[in-house]
Structure formats: C-alpha cells, structure tokens
Design a protein around this motif. Structure first.
Motif, PDB file in Angstrom:
ATOM      1  N   UNK A   1      10.806   9.446  -6.084  1.00  0.00           N
ATOM      2  CA  UNK A   1      10.774  10.051  -5.045  1.00  0.00           C
ATOM      3  C   UNK A   1       9.779  10.970  -4.437  1.00  0.00           C
ATOM      4  N   UNK A   2       8.727  11.095  -5.403  1.00  0.00           N
ATOM      5  CA  UNK A   2       7.832  12.122  -4.943  1.00  0.00           C
ATOM      6  C   UNK A   2       7.005  11.659  -3.779  1.00  0.00           C
ATOM      7  N   UNK A   3       6.980  10.227  -3.851  1.00  0.00           N
ATOM      8  CA  UNK A   3       6.292   9.943  -2.580  1.00  0.00           C
ATOM      9  C   UNK A   3       7.230   9.432  -1.388  1.00  0.00           C
ATOM     10  N   UNK A   4       7.411  10.471  -0.372  1.00  0.00           N
ATOM     11  CA  UNK A   4       8.461  10.390   0.651  1.00  0.00           C
ATOM     12  C   UNK A   4       7.724   9.551   1.771  1.00  0.00           C
ATOM     13  N   UNK A   5       7.209   8.404   1.426  1.00  0.00           N
ATOM     14  CA  UNK A   5       6.601   7.741   2.666  1.00  0.00           C
ATOM     15  C   UNK A   5       6.877   6.187   2.301  1.00  0.00           C
ATOM     16  N   UNK A   6       7.179   5.379   3.204  1.00  0.00           N
ATOM     17  CA  UNK A   6       7.267   3.998   3.225  1.00  0.00           C
ATOM     18  C   UNK A   6       5.853   3.328   2.574  1.00  0.00           C
ATOM     19  N   UNK A   7       5.755   2.646   1.689  1.00  0.00           N
ATOM     20  CA  UNK A   7       4.351   2.183   1.524  1.00  0.00           C
ATOM     21  C   UNK A   7       4.505   0.564   1.437  1.00  0.00           C
ATOM     22  N   UNK A   8       3.369   0.097   1.936  1.00  0.00           N
ATOM     23  CA  UNK A   8       3.392  -1.508   2.216  1.00  0.00           C
ATOM     24  C   UNK A   8       2.280  -1.773   1.211  1.00  0.00           C
ATOM     25  N   UNK A   9       2.496  -2.251  -0.062  1.00  0.00           N
ATOM     26  CA  UNK A   9       1.355  -2.491  -0.872  1.00  0.00           C
ATOM     27  C   UNK A   9       0.630  -3.717  -0.678  1.00  0.00           C
ATOM     28  N   UNK A  10      -0.531  -3.584  -1.186  1.00  0.00           N
ATOM     29  CA  UNK A  10      -1.631  -4.886  -0.826  1.00  0.00           C
ATOM     30  C   UNK A  10      -1.700  -5.671  -2.212  1.00  0.00           C
ATOM     31  N   UNK A  11      -0.986  -5.445  -3.085  1.00  0.00           N
ATOM     32  CA  UNK A  11      -1.437  -6.098  -4.356  1.00  0.00           C
ATOM     33  C   UNK A  11      -1.291  -7.755  -4.127  1.00  0.00           C
ATOM     34  N   UNK A  12      -2.291  -8.361  -4.323  1.00  0.00           N
ATOM     35  CA  UNK A  12      -2.559  -9.735  -4.284  1.00  0.00           C
ATOM     36  C   UNK A  12      -3.474  -9.885  -3.136  1.00  0.00           C
ATOM     37  N   UNK A  13      -3.635  -8.985  -2.253  1.00  0.00           N
ATOM     38  CA  UNK A  13      -4.350  -9.275  -1.012  1.00  0.00           C
ATOM     39  C   UNK A  13      -5.854  -8.407  -1.083  1.00  0.00           C
ATOM     40  N   UNK A  14      -5.928  -7.706  -2.316  1.00  0.00           N
ATOM     41  CA  UNK A  14      -7.280  -6.947  -2.334  1.00  0.00           C
ATOM     42  C   UNK A  14      -8.665  -7.440  -2.004  1.00  0.00           C
ATOM     43  N   UNK A  15      -8.684  -8.809  -2.348  1.00  0.00           N
ATOM     44  CA  UNK A  15     -10.000  -9.468  -2.230  1.00  0.00           C
ATOM     45  C   UNK A  15     -10.413  -9.520  -0.925  1.00  0.00           C
ATOM     46  N   UNK A  16      -9.696  -9.573   0.100  1.00  0.00           N
ATOM     47  CA  UNK A  16      -9.997  -9.439   1.523  1.00  0.00           C
ATOM     48  C   UNK A  16     -10.673  -8.195   1.822  1.00  0.00           C
ATOM     49  N   UNK A  17      -9.987  -7.144   1.629  1.00  0.00           N
ATOM     50  CA  UNK A  17     -10.902  -5.723   1.960  1.00  0.00           C
ATOM     51  C   UNK A  17     -11.775  -5.633   1.180  1.00  0.00           C
ATOM     52  N   UNK A  18     -11.845  -5.769  -0.147  1.00  0.00           N
ATOM     53  CA  UNK A  18     -12.930  -5.601  -1.112  1.00  0.00           C
ATOM     54  C   UNK A  18     -14.092  -6.508  -0.635  1.00  0.00           C
ATOM     55  N   UNK A  19     -14.031  -8.053  -0.302  1.00  0.00           N
ATOM     56  CA  UNK A  19     -14.890  -8.915  -0.118  1.00  0.00           C
ATOM     57  C   UNK A  19     -15.516  -8.352   1.235  1.00  0.00           C
ATOM     58  N   UNK A  20     -14.808  -8.052   2.149  1.00  0.00           N
ATOM     59  CA  UNK A  20     -15.262  -7.639   3.486  1.00  0.00           C
ATOM     60  C   UNK A  20     -16.317  -6.303   3.498  1.00  0.00           C
ATOM     61  N   UNK A  21     -15.791  -5.230   2.802  1.00  0.00           N
ATOM     62  CA  UNK A  21     -16.154  -3.983   2.775  1.00  0.00           C
ATOM     63  C   UNK A  21     -17.445  -3.885   1.849  1.00  0.00           C
TER      64      UNK A  21
END
Lengths: 348, 327
Positions: free
Chosen positions: B41-61
């Motif tokens: 609970x140190x991260x008090x923020x909803x997290x929407x993780x990208x695990x599995x989808x990283x290739x799209x961001x990395x490939x594009x960027x």
C-alpha cells in the motif's frame, strides 16, 4: 469625443490587434470565416490573416475543443468561438477534464492558454437550448477562468487580457449586449482580471448584475430613484478570479445586497456571491440579501412565458424595494419608454 | 529461427535490437516490481499494468525521433518509459512524492514528461486523442517537422470524439499516427459485445486515411511499419495514418493480479499471447553476456528508482494550492 463601437466591433478589433501582435493567436469555430462572421465579430480576419489563422471547423465540439487544447499545448493561443453557449455541453469533457486540470494534474508541466468565446441567447423564442448561461458550471470547477463583460469597453479589454492569459478562459457574451454601443479606445489595452466595476455609486442597496443583467440593474436603479432609493450597481465582470473586495466595501456601506444572476438561482453564482459576503460580514453587520435570476424552469419560447422567465428592470426594482422596505406595500414601477429592454429579432 | 524472426531481425542492426530489448525489459521489470510492492500500500494510486502489451509502445517509440510527441491512456507506464520518460520520477509519482513527474498530484493514470515528449495520459477513455490532433495542428502551423502519435485502446473507437478527431486530422492532413492497442477488452467487456463492425480498420478506412492492422504483437513489424510511415509523414507531408496493433493484457484491468478466475476470458485464450511474449522472443537473439549486462544495469536502475521514491518527501501542505492556474 471618444470613439464609439458596438460590443461585436470591439471584440473584432481586439481579435484583429491580438492576431497582429502575436502570431500564435488564431481563431477557430463553426462559421468564424463565413459571410456573417459570427455577427460581425470576426469580420475581415480571413482577409487579413488567411485560412491558417482563422478557420471553420466540423460540427464536433468535443474534438474541436480537444484540438484547441492540443494546439495550446504546442504553444499556440486559440480562440474557439461558439455562437451559442448551449453547445459547450458537448465540449464539457475537454473543458473540465483536460483544460481545467492539466496544469495542476501534471504538476505544472503543462498549461493551456485557450479562450472559449460563448454566447448566451435571449428573447425572440431562443428557447430551451439557445438561452442557457453556464457560467456557474465553469466557475464551480477549479482551473478555469470565467469572464462575462457587459460593455464594449470591457469586452475589448477583457478579451485582450483573456487571450494573454496562460490559462483556459471562458469568455461569455450575451447576445443582447452585442448591440450595445460605447466608447472604446482604438489602441490595444488590457483590463485587469478579477476587477469588478461600480457602474453607479449608491448608498442604500448593493445591486449586482451579471452580464446582461447589469444593464437591467442599471435600469432598475433609475426606477428606484423615483422612490428615493439609491442603489449602487456593480458589474463583477470576472467571476473567476472574483473581486469580492469591491462588493464587501459596497455592502458594508449599504447593508443590503441583491444579486441578479443571468442564470438559474439554484446553485448559481448569485448564491456564491451572497455566501461569500455573509461569511465575511456576518459578525460585523446584519445584512439583508435577495437573489434573483432565471425562473427555475426550462426557458419557454412563447413571449408571455418567456417574459416571466427573466428578471427585468421593473421586477428587480420591485424586489429591491421590498428588500429595503418590507413594511411598505409592494410596488412595481410603470414601464418607462426610455428604460425598455431592447429585444432582437433574427435566427442568431 | 523461423521466417518471421529472420525477416524481423534482418530489418535492424544490433544496436537497434538491443534498444528494443532494453526498453521491453525495463518496462516488464518495472511493472513486476510495482506489482510486488503494491500489497504494501505504498503505491496509493490505481495501477493499470501493461504487462503483455509492451511491444506496441516500444515498437512505436523506437521508430520515432526524440523530438516527436506521444499522448496516451491510463494504461500508460509502458508508453511513458518507451518514449524515454524518467523512471525515477514515474515511481515517485506512484508513491505520491513531490519528486514525481507531476509532483504527486497526477498518479499512475496521469504520467507526463514534457521534456521527453510524453504529453500526458488520461483516465477518461479517448480524451487525449483530440489533444494529440491539436498538437499536430500546432506543429503544422509552426512548420515543425515533428510528428505526434496518439495511443488509445479498442474501447476508444466507440467514443464519439474518436471519429470526430480522425475526421479533422484527415481534413487538415495533420502529421499524426493513430495507434490503437487492441487488447479485445474494455475492462471485462469483449469487443464483440461493443462494436457492430467487427474489424476496427473497416470502421476507420472510410475517413480516407491509410490503415494497417498488425495481428500478432510483432515488435519488428510494428517498429518497421511505424518507421516507414513516420518517414513519409516527415518527408512527403503525408497526412495521418491509423495502425491497429493486436495485443493482450496478461493481468487484470486494474491492479497487480491475474483475473482469469472471473470467467470473462480464459487462460487458454491468453496462452497463445504468452507463448509469443516479445521479451522472450528477443531474448534468444541477444548474446548471453550482453544480455546479462543489460539486465543487471536495468535491475539496478529500477532498484534505485524505488529507493528514490521511498526516500523522497511527500509534497508540503502549500502544494495543495499551487498550480491551480499558471501565474
């Protein structure tokens, strides 16, 4: 003699001078470059600056507001024009969730210098969706500035100030004010934001009118004179930032406050003004207050009902008289020809 | 080596391959660490993780230039990091610390790093699409040669503002690439229950812009296609392009765990995406010695980022009322 201009001429001249002064200023919106030129308020800008600086848009208020915001992030200063304020309902996500929030939500990394020009309709059957005044909505949300000037002089000076500001500003025009003429200096000038205008000094009651209602309050003050009542008429001009001091000073003197909003009273800006004044003065002074505004119904089109929907100089004068002299029998002035409301005819 | 890998590897040099791997690895390990820390609970923020989808961001960027800009969504960790967003500042932001990219006022869903072209991410679906279009308009008005990429999910297609934005971008021939990360689900709702036309590219094509669908999360194909259109936009004044990248979210919509137990999707369905994990795919083509070195350096970078976040102070009370307006 000082030069006179109408409200729309003042807006047009301010825009022209702003575009001349700063290449990053541009105008967008449905019909801004058409032959009618938004009631003349964008007249001649296309010839002067070309289609990259003033252009028509698709009927996509949501996306186009987002586009204006995006362009502002890229260092531009868009003026986005809406011929009716009601259309802003379609732009609320961008205005509230993005424009108002980006600077804070991104810890100061971004800012959004956009100006939204929006017009409130009235009379000649404007009806449910052409008459709404949403200044209280915007004033409710932190991060958006709201200005609703009444005179041509204020229109020019406030538009210049709004476009020069680095934050989103909703610049609200009342359709009936477009006809008003008044002195307007030719040079580019800016008026301080958050500065109210004392229209007429008085000692018995503080009478605040928002936007077009400042005109009706001015007329009401004339009617009240005949009863020996001296009303101090104040036009707040800016709702965000808001000049509470000028109003406090006035109420300290008069002890009576009547706010006439150009909008519904429930949860409206009139309630806000009265609350702020009472919070500040309640331990010092016993003050009497009254709130007026649109009837709490949808705006009807038929004239007899439409007339009842809006406060006017006579109903304002009557209410103020009752506020000051509750022991007296009620009074409503006979309509004077010189204080009659100017109506307008035409589709826009 | 299969044919697809042969083609993919043939399209780039070793440095480019290493960069892809580094970026994928940094995102994956960062998000795994976020998931590890989350129960504290140190991260008090909803997290929407990208695990599995990283290739799209990395490939594009990896196909973009540093001066280009991206706008994204609440599932934005991968995009932020792939575009060069500061890792320390991101973790500090999740911890709500004043050293965060938004001084702790934005959280996981509102990452930003203007200096590196990360122009913001929004919690409301499709909201940044017109902002990206407007940014492209601003660039064009200023005769700059940068391009803008707008990232969004398959759900955004259903928002009215998406169609409005595409129309305007085409109308004004703006320098923008629309990247739809199609993971098939809007929270738990299958796309087949939401869209009348089954192919997104069929919906978009009538607006009169090139469309391309990349079906298998193939990081090489994504990078190569985006690189080719980015070049054309820059050099030939080409207008907008729409790219749909099929991909898959391994974890729950929001939070650090898996959600196959809910029954709205099956582990079987996920299996084929996990088997073609782009991180593992690239791993086999990097020399072991180099790979260990890369991984060690990134592991350390991540450790340091979390330490930085832990040790950073929370914002002072006066921060509550700063930055309402720019002064």
């Amino acid at each position: 003699m000082s030069r006179e201009q109408t409200f729309t001429e003042a807006i047009c001249e301010a825009t022209h001078q702003l575009m001349e002064e700063d290449d990053s200023v541009f105008v967008m919106g449905l019909g801004v470059d058409d032959p009618k030129a938004i009631l003349g308020s964008t007249k001649g800008l296309l010839d002067a600056f070309g289609p990259d600086r003033i252009f028509d848009t698709p009927l996509s208020e949501d996306a186009m507001t987002g586009v204006a915001i995006g362009a502002a992030l890229a260092g531009r200063r868009p003026i986005h024009v809406h011929i009716r304020m009601d259309f802003l309902m379609l732009a609320m996500n961008q205005l509230i969730n993005v424009a108002a929030k980006n600077h804070y939500m991104y810890g100061g990394q971004q800012y959004v210098p956009i100006v939204i020009r929006a017009m409130i309709g009235k009379s000649w059957g404007q009806g449910a969706q052409h008459s709404q005044a949403l200044h209280s909505f915007f004033a409710h949300v932190p991060g958006i500035k709201v200005v609703m000037p009444t005179t041509p002089y204020d229109a020019k000076g406030c538009l210049v100030e709004a476009v020069s500001d680095d934050n989103p500003v909703v610049f609200i025009e009342h359709r009936l004010l477009h006809y008003q003429k008044g002195p307007v200096p030719q040079k580019l000038y800016r008026l301080d934001q958050g500065k109210a205008r004392v229209v007429v000094p008085g000692s018995d009651v503080t009478l605040i009118g928002l936007s077009y209602m400042a005109i009706e309050c001015f007329r009401a003050q004339k009617y009240l004179e005949s009863k020996g009542v001296k009303a101090e008429v104040i036009d707040p001009v800016w709702l965000v930032p808001f000049d509470l001091d000028t109003i406090i000073k006035s109420v300290e003197k008069t002890g009576h406050l009547c706010v006439v909003d150009n909008g519904w009273t429930t949860c409206g800006f009139g309630a806000e003004i009265i609350s702020q004044v009472i919070e500040k003065l309640q331990y010092k002074l016993h003050i009497k207050v009254h709130r007026m505004g649109f009837a709490s119904v949808t705006c009807p089109t038929t004239t007899p009902l439409e007339d009842l929907f809006y406060p006017n100089a006579r109903t304002i004068a009557s209410s103020v008289y009752r506020l000051l002299k509750p022991e007296q029998s009620s009074w409503i002035p006979e309509e004077r020809e010189d204080l009659k409301s100017v109506e307008f005819k035409g589709p826009f | 080596m299969n044919e697809q890998d042969k083609v993919g590897l043939g399209s780039l040099n070793e440095l480019e391959l290493y960069r892809l791997y580094e970026s994928l690895y940094r995102i994956r390990r960062t998000e795994e660490k976020i998931a590890d820390v989350y129960p504290t609970d140190k991260i008090k923020s909803p997290v929407h993780l990208s695990i599995g989808q990283e290739a799209v961001s990395v490939g594009v960027c990896e196909a973009l230039e540093p001066g280009d800009y991206v706008f994204g969504t609440y599932r934005g960790h991968a995009l932020y990091l792939a575009k060069g967003g500061d890792l320390k500042k991101m973790i500090a932001e999740l911890y709500g610390k004043v050293t965060g990219c938004a001084k702790g006022k934005g959280g996981s869903m509102h990452l930003v790093d203007v200096a590196n072209g990360v122009m913001g991410t929004s919690a409301v679906v499709a909201t940044t699409i017109p902002n990206a279009v407007g940014y492209a308009l601003g660039i064009k008005q200023q005769n700059r040669r940068n391009i803008v990429v707008s990232f969004f999910g398959d759900g955004a297609i259903e928002e009215g503002v998406f169609s409005e934005s595409i129309n305007f971008a085409v109308l004004k021939n703006l320098p923008i690439i629309f990247v739809c990360e199609n993971n098939n689900y809007a929270i738990h709702s299958d796309i087949a229950r939401r869209q009348s036309i089954s192919e997104i590219t069929d919906q978009v094509k009538p607006y009169g812009l090139p469309v391309r669908k990349i079906v298998d999360n193939d990081i090489f194909a994504i990078k190569n296609y985006v690189h080719s259109i980015a070049t054309q936009i820059r050099q030939n004044n080409m207008g907008p392009v729409f790219v749909e990248c099929m991909t898959y979210r391994w974890l729950e919509h929001v939070g650090p765990g898996s959600d196959f137990q809910l029954g709205y999707r099956s582990e079987d369905e996920a299996k084929k995406w996990m088997e073609t994990d782009q991180l593992l795919r690239l791993q086999q083509y990097i020399k072991d010695e180099d790979r260990l070195q890369i991984e060690h350096a990134i592991d350390e970078e991540i450790e340091k980022a979390f330490e930085f976040a832990e040790q950073s102070p929370f914002p002072s009370e006066d921060e509550l009322y700063t930055e309402i307006f720019k002064v």
